[in-house]
Design an enzyme around this catalytic site. Structure first.
Site: not given
Ligand code: PAF
Length: 283
Positions: A37, A151
């Protein structure tokens, strides 16, 4: 960092930046932030002047038997990590703020076809929840760019399609997967793994890498490669959900002549569902 909880406060905060010509960058998250993140935030900082990170565990993208209640919530830790990166604004709304009429009653955004396969097939309704919240966040922030991790490869493809179909004026940036030293793709759900499962988990990436190698050496028997990899996963103790070699853009089964492929996989270790993918460029 400004922490705001309402759409009004968010928009008030952004108005002055926008009127002074600053570019707004958006990083939507569900919190429990890891290095992956934080890399999204760093990339957003390279493309925009003011960065809004959103932290909202979106109930409409979880199925009835999924991990909405147990999804890790680590607000203070997330704030500390974002502060350290000089994030400008954290938007952390309540469920009522986002869905004042309730999630089921709210207008939904549905992207057809591409959402019926892979995670969409295993998690019915999941992508409607994602596209609905993401389009709401786009509208609330009117961001110039938004960054999403690769992802969740299908999620990124679905969001790109939505933006294209609905002419949403935003640039979407895909950020390559950030991996642990042993190859495991970083994910908030990795925290659910037991010690033994954690040791096994990188094998998913290793198996995708073996397929990558085989294709790079000229093996285009995709069905056999997929089948063998699923057997390998099962023998190791995974419960494969899917493993496919697809065309990278349309997420349809790859053909021998295709140049840009993606190997996509989802597999359970116990009750934890791991996903991963690898791009292959055939020369
Ligand atoms: O990838 C996620 O964390 C979520 O699906 C997103 C994009 C923040 C929407 O809730």
């Amino acid at each position: 960092m400004f922490i705001v909880n309402t759409v009004k406060a968010l928009q008030d905060c952004l108005a002055s930046h926008r009127s002074s010509g600053k570019k707004i960058g958006l990083v939507p998250t569900m919190g429990n932030l890891h290095h992956g993140h934080l890399q999204l935030v760093k990339t957003a900082q390279q493309h925009a002047d003011v960065i809004v990170v959103t932290l909202f565990v979106n109930p409409t993208q979880f199925g009835a038997n999924e991990d909405l209640d147990s999804y890790p919530r680590t607000f203070q830790d997330d704030c500390d990590k974002l502060e350290a990166l000089n994030t400008d604004i954290l938007f952390a709304p309540s469920i009522d703020e986002i869905y004042p009429r309730g999630g089921d009653d709210a207008t939904h955004v549905h992207v057809p076809n591409i959402t019926n396969v892979l995670c969409g097939a295993s998690r019915p309704g999941h992508f409607d929840g994602v596209t609905t919240i993401v389009s709401k966040l786009f509208n609330m922030t009117r961001a110039d760019v938004a960054v999403f991790g690769e992802k969740d490869y299908q999620q990124l493809a679905v969001i790109r399609r939505m933006v294209d179909d609905l002419n949403i004026p935003i640039i979407i940036i895909g950020e390559p997967i950030v991996r642990e030293a042993d190859g495991l793709a970083m994910s908030s759900r990795n925290g659910y793994l037991s010690k033994e499962q954690r040791q096994l988990a990188p094998k998913l990436h290793a198996i995708l890498s073996n397929i990558h190698q085989a294709i790079s050496k000229g093996d285009y028997d995709f069905e056999t490669l997929e089948g063998a990899a699923k057997v390998q996963l099962s023998e190791l103790g995974f419960k494969p959900d899917y493993l496919h070699i697809y065309h990278r853009d349309n997420l349809r089964p790859a053909k021998k002549a295709d140049k840009d492929l993606v190997i996509v996989a989802a597999a359970f270790l116990g009750t934890t569902r791991l996903i991963d993918n690898l791009h292959v460029h055939c020369v």
